[in-house]
Design a protein around this motif. Structure first.
Motif, PDB file in Angstrom:
ATOM      1  N   ALA A 304     -58.366  24.299 -50.956  1.00  0.00           N
ATOM      2  CA  ALA A 304     -58.433  23.666 -52.414  1.00  0.00           C
ATOM      3  C   ALA A 304     -58.949  22.546 -52.420  1.00  0.00           C
ATOM      4  N   ASP A 305     -59.393  22.179 -53.677  1.00  0.00           N
ATOM      5  CA  ASP A 305     -59.959  20.734 -53.680  1.00  0.00           C
ATOM      6  C   ASP A 305     -58.733  19.685 -54.126  1.00  0.00           C
ATOM      7  N   GLU A 306     -57.642  20.264 -54.535  1.00  0.00           N
ATOM      8  CA  GLU A 306     -57.031  19.395 -55.049  1.00  0.00           C
ATOM      9  C   GLU A 306     -55.395  20.162 -55.125  1.00  0.00           C
ATOM     10  N   ILE A 307     -54.230  19.296 -54.790  1.00  0.00           N
ATOM     11  CA  ILE A 307     -52.892  19.824 -54.909  1.00  0.00           C
ATOM     12  C   ILE A 307     -52.294  19.071 -55.955  1.00  0.00           C
ATOM     13  N   MET A 308     -51.849  19.997 -56.834  1.00  0.00           N
ATOM     14  CA  MET A 308     -51.035  19.283 -58.186  1.00  0.00           C
ATOM     15  C   MET A 308     -49.505  19.639 -57.881  1.00  0.00           C
ATOM     16  N   ILE A 309     -48.721  18.641 -57.956  1.00  0.00           N
ATOM     17  CA  ILE A 309     -47.472  18.660 -57.921  1.00  0.00           C
ATOM     18  C   ILE A 309     -46.336  18.541 -59.020  1.00  0.00           C
ATOM     19  N   VAL A 310     -45.476  19.594 -59.066  1.00  0.00           N
ATOM     20  CA  VAL A 310     -44.434  19.649 -60.074  1.00  0.00           C
ATOM     21  C   VAL A 310     -43.231  19.402 -59.407  1.00  0.00           C
ATOM     22  N   THR A 311     -42.532  18.329 -60.089  1.00  0.00           N
ATOM     23  CA  THR A 311     -41.301  17.928 -59.342  1.00  0.00           C
ATOM     24  C   THR A 311     -40.249  18.002 -60.324  1.00  0.00           C
ATOM     25  N   ILE A 312     -38.967  18.547 -60.391  1.00  0.00           N
ATOM     26  CA  ILE A 312     -37.642  18.646 -61.129  1.00  0.00           C
ATOM     27  C   ILE A 312     -36.676  18.213 -60.225  1.00  0.00           C
ATOM     28  N   THR A 313     -36.127  16.990 -60.701  1.00  0.00           N
ATOM     29  CA  THR A 313     -34.834  16.664 -60.281  1.00  0.00           C
ATOM     30  C   THR A 313     -33.930  16.319 -61.601  1.00  0.00           C
ATOM     31  N   HIS A 314     -32.599  16.222 -61.247  1.00  0.00           N
ATOM     32  CA  HIS A 314     -31.615  15.678 -62.358  1.00  0.00           C
ATOM     33  C   HIS A 314     -31.654  14.184 -62.526  1.00  0.00           C
ATOM     34  N   ARG A 315     -31.946  13.442 -61.626  1.00  0.00           N
ATOM     35  CA  ARG A 315     -32.121  11.865 -61.699  1.00  0.00           C
ATOM     36  C   ARG A 315     -33.630  11.385 -61.809  1.00  0.00           C
TER      37      ARG A 315
END
Length: 335
Positions: A304-315
């Motif tokens: 991959a040319d790029e990594i896209m990050i999705v992050t879900i936390t409560h705070r």
């Protein structure tokens, strides 16, 4: 390694959609400061716990409060919209923020069957017509309809100095083949799929047809990741997202992303450890070194040319901290 942000604008239990949207803008600002390449925000409809139903509205807000990070939809769901209107909207954004705008296209409903019916006269028919609609969108964006086409006499004005970059987002070989055939960039949603994504990405790369719009394949792999100072802390933070997804699958989770304490109470009552374990497999969780190693392995596997990050936390503070720790582990000081 290039990193980007995929934001679903999560609403935490005890919070509001307004607060979640404001936090999304703050996240984009932090991403820009840390050196993330782009910030995309997703389209969802009537999903408890997610605030953004209109990426184009949020991108105007985010763009006005950032300077250079690329902005895009991840994804605008094409079956819900007419290609001409999408082209007009994102051309307008590209006039406001030249050289910064992406259009990520998806085919998912983004909500319940009832929401799809409210948005589109015949959602399944629009899904079937997606290749044709995508082709029209590309022609509108690049102003290159054949001269005998009905739409050759109209423009998706205001035309920007630099057209938005169109991406196709998907989780299947079908989407990879379509992106390759049309010669556009492709993003694979690894965090949503248990399929062999590396083979799907290979299919895209090997079948890519160069065009005047794009000469070579460009790829992103989107992953769900949570990083904390310790592995134990990261695993604990992940309980909020995992529990919320479990609740949503059962038609629960209407109060938003639970706190760690709420998640533990729910899991204690329901005891679904095996399901939790299966869901955990789709996530990257750990301390900075562990997350860096896992992301590097994913990039190598997918080429991959790029990594896209999705992050879900409560705070929200934990979400910001996760993106910050990953950036500093990969790049050192902010770029």
């Amino acid at each position: 390694m290039k990193l980007s942000i995929l934001d679903q604008s999560p609403i935490s239990s005890g919070s509001t959609a307004r607060q979640a949207l404001y936090e999304s803008m703050n996240l984009a600002q932090l991403g820009e400061q840390l050196g993330y390449t782009r910030y995309w925000i997703a389209e969802h409809h009537d999903i408890p716990g997610l605030a953004c139903s209109s990426p184009e509205v949020m991108l105007g807000y985010v763009g006005a409060n950032t300077k250079h990070i690329r902005l895009g939809s991840g994804a605008v769901l094409l079956p819900n919209h007419k290609p001409y209107k999408i082209a007009e909207t994102y051309n307008l954004l590209a006039n406001l923020f030249p050289g910064r705008v992406d259009i990520g296209i998806g085919r998912a409903p983004g909500g319940s069957a009832e929401a799809s019916m409210a948005l589109s006269d015949n959602f399944l028919e629009q899904v079937r017509k997606l290749p044709e609609s995508l082709k029209d969108l590309l022609h509108f964006i690049h102003e290159d309809f054949p001269s005998d086409h009905l739409f050759s006499k109209i423009s998706a004005s205001p035309l920007p100095p630099i057209p938005p970059e169109v991406w196709l987002l998907g989780t299947s070989e079908k989407s990879a083949i379509l992106a390759a055939e049309y010669g556009i960039a492709y993003a694979f949603g690894q965090f949503m799929s248990e399929k062999d994504g590396s083979l799907i990405m290979k299919t895209y790369i090997e079948n890519f047809k160069a065009t005047n719009r794009l000469q070579q394949p460009i790829t992103i792999v989107a992953v769900s990741a949570i990083c904390a100072d310790t592995t134990e802390s990261a695993e604990e933070l992940a309980l909020s997202e995992l529990t919320w997804k479990m609740q949503m699958a059962k038609g629960e989770g209407k109060t938003g992303i639970p706190s760690i304490e709420e998640a533990k109470q729910y899991l204690g009552r329901n005891g679904e450890k095996e399901q939790l374990k299966d869901m955990r497999k789709l996530m990257v969780i750990g301390n900075p070194r562990e997350v860096k190693d896992q992301l590097s392995q994913i990039q190598t596997l997918y080429q991959a040319d790029e990594i896209m990050i999705v992050t879900i936390t409560h705070r929200f503070e934990d979400r910001l901290r996760s993106y910050e720790l990953i950036a500093k582990e990969l790049w050192g000081n902010p770029r």
